[in-house]
Design a protein around this motif. Structure first.
Motif, PDB file in Angstrom:
ATOM      1  N   ALA A  80      -5.644   4.853  -6.195  1.00 31.76           N
ATOM      2  CA  ALA A  80      -4.694   5.650  -6.988  1.00 31.76           C
ATOM      3  C   ALA A  80      -3.840   4.782  -7.912  1.00 31.76           C
ATOM      4  O   ALA A  80      -3.071   5.300  -8.728  1.00 31.76           O
ATOM      5  CB  ALA A  80      -3.794   6.461  -6.063  1.00 31.76           C
ATOM      6  N   GLY A  81      -3.962   3.451  -7.774  1.00 28.37           N
ATOM      7  CA  GLY A  81      -3.185   2.552  -8.629  1.00 28.37           C
ATOM      8  C   GLY A  81      -1.804   2.239  -8.101  1.00 28.37           C
ATOM      9  O   GLY A  81      -0.990   1.612  -8.791  1.00 28.37           O
ATOM     10  N   ASN A  82      -1.518   2.656  -6.854  1.00 28.49           N
ATOM     11  CA  ASN A  82      -0.215   2.381  -6.241  1.00 28.49           C
ATOM     12  C   ASN A  82      -0.320   1.054  -5.482  1.00 28.49           C
ATOM     13  O   ASN A  82      -0.442   1.021  -4.254  1.00 28.49           O
ATOM     14  CB  ASN A  82       0.174   3.529  -5.298  1.00 28.49           C
ATOM     15  N   PHE A  83      -0.275  -0.044  -6.221  1.00 31.07           N
ATOM     16  CA  PHE A  83      -0.572  -1.352  -5.653  1.00 31.07           C
ATOM     17  C   PHE A  83       0.501  -1.845  -4.674  1.00 31.07           C
ATOM     18  O   PHE A  83       0.179  -2.509  -3.689  1.00 31.07           O
ATOM     19  CB  PHE A  83      -0.782  -2.375  -6.769  1.00 31.07           C
ATOM     20  N   THR A  84       1.754  -1.524  -4.954  1.00 30.95           N
ATOM     21  CA  THR A  84       2.827  -1.953  -4.050  1.00 30.95           C
ATOM     22  C   THR A  84       2.660  -1.319  -2.674  1.00 30.95           C
ATOM     23  O   THR A  84       2.769  -1.994  -1.646  1.00 30.95           O
ATOM     24  CB  THR A  84       4.208  -1.574  -4.634  1.00 30.95           C
ATOM     25  N   GLU A  85       2.372  -0.028  -2.655  1.00 36.53           N
ATOM     26  CA  GLU A  85       2.174   0.682  -1.393  1.00 36.53           C
ATOM     27  C   GLU A  85       0.908   0.191  -0.700  1.00 36.53           C
ATOM     28  O   GLU A  85       0.885   0.021   0.527  1.00 36.53           O
ATOM     29  CB  GLU A  85       2.094   2.183  -1.643  1.00 36.53           C
ATOM     30  N   ALA A  86      -0.136  -0.047  -1.474  1.00 39.04           N
ATOM     31  CA  ALA A  86      -1.391  -0.533  -0.897  1.00 39.04           C
ATOM     32  C   ALA A  86      -1.186  -1.885  -0.213  1.00 39.04           C
ATOM     33  O   ALA A  86      -1.678  -2.102   0.906  1.00 39.04           O
ATOM     34  CB  ALA A  86      -2.452  -0.660  -1.989  1.00 39.04           C
ATOM     35  N   GLU A  87      -0.459  -2.761  -0.862  1.00 37.31           N
ATOM     36  CA  GLU A  87      -0.223  -4.085  -0.271  1.00 37.31           C
ATOM     37  C   GLU A  87       0.569  -3.965   1.027  1.00 37.31           C
ATOM     38  O   GLU A  87       0.249  -4.622   2.025  1.00 37.31           O
ATOM     39  CB  GLU A  87       0.513  -4.987  -1.252  1.00 37.31           C
ATOM     40  N   LYS A  88       1.581  -3.113   1.023  1.00 37.50           N
ATOM     41  CA  LYS A  88       2.390  -2.896   2.227  1.00 37.50           C
ATOM     42  C   LYS A  88       1.511  -2.386   3.367  1.00 37.50           C
ATOM     43  O   LYS A  88       1.593  -2.856   4.509  1.00 37.50           O
ATOM     44  CB  LYS A  88       3.501  -1.906   1.922  1.00 37.50           C
TER      45      LYS A  88
END
Length: 199
Positions: free
Chosen positions: A37-45
């Motif tokens: 979805a392009g939500n990289f900050t959440e993905a990394e967390k």
């Protein structure tokens, strides 16, 4: 003997290990969804949380998350972090599954991509060739086509067009057999071959 009926007993609660694995799997899936979805900050967390869970009792799950998380690092051009994660994942997979396992080859392929994008062309070429050899032995056709294409892309950038063409054509042949000529993978192979001639 295993199929003999047994007296019904109250269900036992899941073990900590089972709960941890289920939690890990859930975090992995959430991270993948966030990344797509392009939500990289959440993905990394979420991947970091998956790593913390896997570190408790499952080294292969840890290797899986370290391997998957590098897609985020590559996307963000964080190549040093990607390399560190992949080397850790590779060490685990080689120890647990063997140096010639497909999972180890998968990690090596990602490591080759990191070296390629970092401008370390000779190291990338060496790794790609190792991965190709492992995948040939494993007869992993669709996975092999991806690595052939990656090495062909590298050769194209290095202006080694004759070598690139051979690899693109082999990837096309594999994808045609696996998916048919009208599939997007085959179409991409044809595009790669055509694009090479316009360099």
């Amino acid at each position: 003997a295993q199929d003999q009926p047994k007296k019904e007993t109250a269900a036992k609660p899941a073990t900590t290990s089972t709960n941890t694995i289920n939690d890990w799997k859930s975090k992995e899936e959430q991270a993948e969804t966030s990344f797509i979805a392009g939500n990289f900050t959440e993905a990394e967390k979420q991947w970091q949380e998956a790593i913390a869970l896997a570190e408790k009792d499952n080294s292969l799950n840890l290797a899986e998350t370290l391997n998957q998380m590098t897609h985020l690092y590559i996307k963000q051009k964080r190549y040093d972090e990607a390399r560190a994660s992949l080397l850790k994942a590779l060490a685990i997979r080689e120890k647990e599954l063997g140096k010639n396992s497909e999972k180890a080859a998968e990690t090596q392929g990602n490591l080759a991509l990191v070296e390629h994008k970092s401008g370390h062309d000779l190291e990338a070429e060496k790794l790609y060739k190792q991965v190709i050899e492992t995948k040939r032995q494993a007869k992993s056709a669709s996975s092999l086509a991806i690595t052939l294409t990656n090495l062909a892309n590298l050769y194209g950038e290095m202006k080694r067009l004759d070598e690139a063409k051979v690899l693109y054509l082999e990837a096309l042949d594999l994808d045609k057999k696996a998916y048919g000529i009208d599939h997007k993978e085959s179409a991409q192979d044809l595009f790669n071959i055509a694009a090479m001639y316009y360099q």
